[in-house]
Scaffold this motif. Structure first.
Motif, PDB file in Angstrom:
ATOM      1  N   ILE A   1       0.834  -1.200   0.000  1.00 33.12           N
ATOM      2  CA  ILE A   1       0.000   0.000   0.000  1.00 33.12           C
ATOM      3  C   ILE A   1       0.868   1.248   0.000  1.00 33.12           C
ATOM      4  N   ASP A   2       0.549   2.160  -0.898  1.00 36.06           N
ATOM      5  CA  ASP A   2       1.150   3.494  -0.877  1.00 36.06           C
ATOM      6  C   ASP A   2       0.152   4.477  -1.480  1.00 36.06           C
ATOM      7  N   GLN A   3       0.593   5.680  -1.769  1.00 38.65           N
ATOM      8  CA  GLN A   3      -0.339   6.702  -2.244  1.00 38.65           C
ATOM      9  C   GLN A   3      -0.964   6.376  -3.592  1.00 38.65           C
ATOM     10  N   SER A   4      -0.327   5.515  -4.358  1.00 38.80           N
ATOM     11  CA  SER A   4      -0.856   5.189  -5.685  1.00 38.80           C
ATOM     12  C   SER A   4      -1.323   3.746  -5.792  1.00 38.80           C
ATOM     13  N   HIS A   5      -1.348   3.022  -4.662  1.00 37.60           N
ATOM     14  CA  HIS A   5      -1.742   1.612  -4.710  1.00 37.60           C
ATOM     15  C   HIS A   5      -2.490   1.237  -3.440  1.00 37.60           C
ATOM     16  N   ALA A   6      -3.736   0.795  -3.605  1.00 34.10           N
ATOM     17  CA  ALA A   6      -4.541   0.415  -2.447  1.00 34.10           C
ATOM     18  C   ALA A   6      -5.704  -0.463  -2.880  1.00 34.10           C
ATOM     19  N   VAL A   7      -6.179  -1.297  -1.955  1.00 37.37           N
ATOM     20  CA  VAL A   7      -7.451  -1.988  -2.151  1.00 37.37           C
ATOM     21  C   VAL A   7      -8.554  -0.999  -1.795  1.00 37.37           C
ATOM     22  N   CYS A   8      -9.449  -0.737  -2.735  1.00 38.65           N
ATOM     23  CA  CYS A   8     -10.497   0.263  -2.510  1.00 38.65           C
ATOM     24  C   CYS A   8     -11.765  -0.344  -1.918  1.00 38.65           C
ATOM     25  N   SER A   9     -12.191  -1.489  -2.441  1.00 40.53           N
ATOM     26  CA  SER A   9     -13.387  -2.138  -1.904  1.00 40.53           C
ATOM     27  C   SER A   9     -13.409  -3.598  -2.308  1.00 40.53           C
ATOM     28  N   ILE A  10     -13.998  -4.403  -1.427  1.00 38.20           N
ATOM     29  CA  ILE A  10     -14.200  -5.822  -1.703  1.00 38.20           C
ATOM     30  C   ILE A  10     -15.686  -6.129  -1.564  1.00 38.20           C
ATOM     31  N   ALA A  11     -16.110  -7.217  -2.175  1.00 42.55           N
ATOM     32  CA  ALA A  11     -17.519  -7.594  -2.120  1.00 42.55           C
ATOM     33  C   ALA A  11     -17.933  -7.918  -0.687  1.00 42.55           C
ATOM     34  N   THR A  12     -19.130  -7.518  -0.316  1.00 49.40           N
ATOM     35  CA  THR A  12     -19.662  -7.824   1.007  1.00 49.40           C
ATOM     36  C   THR A  12     -20.703  -8.935   0.971  1.00 49.40           C
ATOM     37  N   VAL A  13     -20.889  -9.556  -0.193  1.00 48.02           N
ATOM     38  CA  VAL A  13     -21.702 -10.765  -0.320  1.00 48.02           C
ATOM     39  C   VAL A  13     -20.929 -11.761  -1.173  1.00 48.02           C
ATOM     40  N   PRO A  14     -21.110 -13.061  -0.947  1.00 47.78           N
ATOM     41  CA  PRO A  14     -20.422 -14.058  -1.788  1.00 47.78           C
ATOM     42  C   PRO A  14     -20.861 -13.932  -3.242  1.00 47.78           C
ATOM     43  N   GLN A  15     -19.916 -14.089  -4.141  1.00 48.08           N
ATOM     44  CA  GLN A  15     -20.206 -13.890  -5.558  1.00 48.08           C
ATOM     45  C   GLN A  15     -20.617 -15.208  -6.232  1.00 48.08           C
ATOM     46  N   VAL A  16     -21.694 -15.795  -5.725  1.00 50.40           N
ATOM     47  CA  VAL A  16     -22.277 -16.973  -6.370  1.00 50.40           C
ATOM     48  C   VAL A  16     -23.352 -16.511  -7.341  1.00 50.40           C
ATOM     49  N   ARG A  17     -23.337 -17.059  -8.529  1.00 49.04           N
ATOM     50  CA  ARG A  17     -24.272 -16.605  -9.558  1.00 49.04           C
ATOM     51  C   ARG A  17     -25.547 -17.432  -9.619  1.00 49.04           C
ATOM     52  N   MET A  18     -25.416 -18.749  -9.523  1.00 51.03           N
ATOM     53  CA  MET A  18     -26.560 -19.639  -9.727  1.00 51.03           C
ATOM     54  C   MET A  18     -26.592 -20.672  -8.609  1.00 51.03           C
ATOM     55  N   THR A  19     -27.713 -20.741  -7.905  1.00 51.52           N
ATOM     56  CA  THR A  19     -27.809 -21.636  -6.752  1.00 51.52           C
ATOM     57  C   THR A  19     -29.073 -22.503  -6.814  1.00 51.52           C
ATOM     58  N   ARG A  20     -30.215 -21.862  -6.596  1.00 51.53           N
ATOM     59  CA  ARG A  20     -31.485 -22.605  -6.573  1.00 51.53           C
ATOM     60  C   ARG A  20     -32.538 -21.777  -7.287  1.00 51.53           C
ATOM     61  N   CYS A  21     -33.463 -22.453  -7.974  1.00 54.50           N
ATOM     62  CA  CYS A  21     -34.537 -21.734  -8.661  1.00 54.50           C
ATOM     63  C   CYS A  21     -35.856 -22.467  -8.474  1.00 54.50           C
ATOM     64  N   ILE A  22     -36.941 -21.777  -8.767  1.00 52.76           N
ATOM     65  CA  ILE A  22     -38.247 -22.412  -8.732  1.00 52.76           C
ATOM     66  C   ILE A  22     -38.357 -23.414  -9.883  1.00 52.76           C
ATOM     67  N   ALA A  23     -38.993 -24.531  -9.626  1.00 54.84           N
ATOM     68  CA  ALA A  23     -39.322 -25.481 -10.692  1.00 54.84           C
ATOM     69  C   ALA A  23     -40.726 -25.111 -11.159  1.00 54.84           C
ATOM     70  N   GLY A  24     -40.782 -24.256 -12.146  1.00 53.18           N
ATOM     71  CA  GLY A  24     -42.033 -23.602 -12.502  1.00 53.18           C
ATOM     72  C   GLY A  24     -42.911 -24.366 -13.463  1.00 53.18           C
ATOM     73  N   ALA A  25     -43.971 -23.690 -13.870  1.00 53.52           N
ATOM     74  CA  ALA A  25     -44.913 -24.279 -14.815  1.00 53.52           C
ATOM     75  C   ALA A  25     -44.240 -24.567 -16.146  1.00 53.52           C
ATOM     76  N   TYR A  26     -43.213 -23.782 -16.487  1.00 54.06           N
ATOM     77  CA  TYR A  26     -42.431 -24.002 -17.701  1.00 54.06           C
ATOM     78  C   TYR A  26     -40.976 -23.720 -17.385  1.00 54.06           C
ATOM     79  N   SER A  27     -40.075 -24.435 -18.024  1.00 56.86           N
ATOM     80  CA  SER A  27     -38.653 -24.223 -17.807  1.00 56.86           C
ATOM     81  C   SER A  27     -37.963 -24.057 -19.152  1.00 56.86           C
ATOM     82  N   MET A  28     -37.343 -22.897 -19.368  1.00 55.67           N
ATOM     83  CA  MET A  28     -36.699 -22.592 -20.640  1.00 55.67           C
ATOM     84  C   MET A  28     -35.337 -23.258 -20.757  1.00 55.67           C
ATOM     85  N   ASN A  29     -34.897 -23.444 -22.002  1.00 54.84           N
ATOM     86  CA  ASN A  29     -33.509 -23.831 -22.259  1.00 54.84           C
ATOM     87  C   ASN A  29     -32.937 -22.911 -23.330  1.00 54.84           C
ATOM     88  N   ASP A  30     -31.629 -22.964 -23.529  1.00 59.02           N
ATOM     89  CA  ASP A  30     -30.987 -21.968 -24.397  1.00 59.02           C
ATOM     90  C   ASP A  30     -31.124 -22.253 -25.882  1.00 59.02           C
TER      91      ASP A  30
END
Length: 400
Positions: free
Chosen positions: A268-297
């Protein structure tokens, strides 16, 4: 081994037309849409800032509203929030460029070359979203997690919350699950399913380096399992993201990765620092509803009678998808609708529908639906589609 908790009575602290659980982009959009329909809306968020992964998670890239070929496909609140996110300026991208200028400045030639996306400041965007919701009459409840619900005759009658002032209950006519993990769906007894592939480690953070403030996107989302080459062995650890212990382990690993990456470039110095880190885990896909219809790509350019909006594939130009309303509700709980990362899609489609524009599109539809109905399987789709169009949403590909 178990302990027996004393029997408790949970006080009902208020009744609303619509209760939205989760204040990420989908929840913001749902609450805003329902509030604009003149309904009394409560948005419950366990953090003390709005935006979810987009802000607290530092995933600060508002991915495209266009098809990559010069044609905008997502409208309504999806576009409103994008413009709000850069109301007071853009953040520079990692390569020093500026996304989305051509679209915001209506430069026809530039639109064909650049996608309609921006990079925004997480903290300011969260504050701006907060102000927008309050202006539209939405009541916010921070520092509060939905931890259960009361169900009678296939209907949620109340959500149970845990916060600084203990357990409380809130009743409503309709409920929106925008938790990202389909928590309310799970608590209510609606059918859900878990993302089979799991999440690789992500450790995005902001750094000051050589007097330049920049996002360091360490780790990224993974390609769907079915598109991986058989000979490519991936030994990276994966996280389901649905237990506190696992999320704690992931967070510790992410912090370690940030420290290692930062120290490679010096202390760390005047030109180098950690400014911010995530305050929640960066998980993108976990659980979803099994709905009336389910799309695919594989369903790009497919017409759906019950479409509630259109999204593109953020990963590549070309594919465009209508999203059917039947992906937003299941058959078990009549007055529960899902949006954002927990709508009903197959694993290959999940990576497309989990991002900010899709969350805003499905959130707006869920909010309007919750404002006009409390039985989503039997909703008047004509009424829903009319109100979406009145809000500026394009429902079918031929409309764009």
């Amino acid at each position: 081994m178990y302990i027996t908790e004393p029997l408790r009575k949970t006080e009902i602290k208020g009744h609303y037309d619509v209760i939205v659980s989760g204040g990420g982009i989908a929840g913001i959009s749902a609450a805003l849409a329902a509030g604009r329909q003149g309904k009394r809306v409560l948005l419950i968020e366990k953090m003390y800032m709005l935006g979810g992964l987009a802000t607290a998670g530092l995933i600060t890239i508002y991915l495209p509203l266009c098809d990559g070929k010069g044609r905008q496909v997502s409208f309504g609140i999806a576009e409103e929030l994008l413009r709000l996110s850069v109301k007071y300026g853009y953040e520079p991208t990692v390569d020093g460029g500026k996304r989305g200028y051509a679209w915001i400045e209506n430069d026809a030639e530039g639109k064909a070359k650049h996608r309609f996306e921006v990079q925004f400041n997480a903290n300011l965007f969260a504050i701006l979203c907060e102000g927008l919701l309050i202006q539209n009459g939405v009541e916010l409840l921070y520092g509060t997690a939905v931890c259960g619900c009361n169900v009678e005759n296939q209907r949620i009658t109340a959500v149970i919350t845990e916060g600084k002032d203990g357990r409380q209950a809130f009743t409503a006519n309709s409920f929106v699950d925008s938790t990202g993990d389909a928590d309310l769906c799970l608590y209510s007894g609606a059918k859900t399913r878990v993302f089979g592939q799991g999440n690789v480690l992500a450790s995005w953070y902001y750094e000051l380096l050589e007097n330049k403030y920049r996002l360091n996107p360490l780790g990224f989302s993974d390609i769907p399992e079915k598109y991986k080459k058989a000979e490519a062995e991936d030994k990276r650890k994966r996280y389901c993201g649905l237990t506190s212990r696992e999320l704690t382990e992931m967070t510790v690993e992410a912090h370690s990765a940030i420290k290692q990456d930062f120290l490679k470039k010096g202390g760390i110095d005047q030109s180098h620092a950690v400014c911010s880190i995530a305050t929640v885990p960066q998980v993108r896909m976990t659980r979803c509803i099994a709905g009336a219809y389910s799309m695919n790509d594989t369903e790009s350019f497919k017409y759906f009678d019950d479409s509630i909006g259109i999204i593109s594939d953020w990963r590549k130009p070309g594919p465009v998808y209508e999203i059917p309303f039947s992906c937003l509700y299941g058959k078990e709980i009549k007055n529960l609708v899902a949006c954002g990362r927990c709508i009903s899609v197959e694993d290959d489609m999940w990576d497309i529908t989990r991002v900010i524009p899709a969350c805003a599109v499905t959130g707006e539809a869920a909010g309007i639906a919750a404002a006009i109905a409390d039985d989503f399987e039997n909703i008047d789709y004509n009424e829903l589609s009319n109100r979406l169009r009145q809000a500026g949403v394009k429902l079918h590909i031929q409309e764009i």
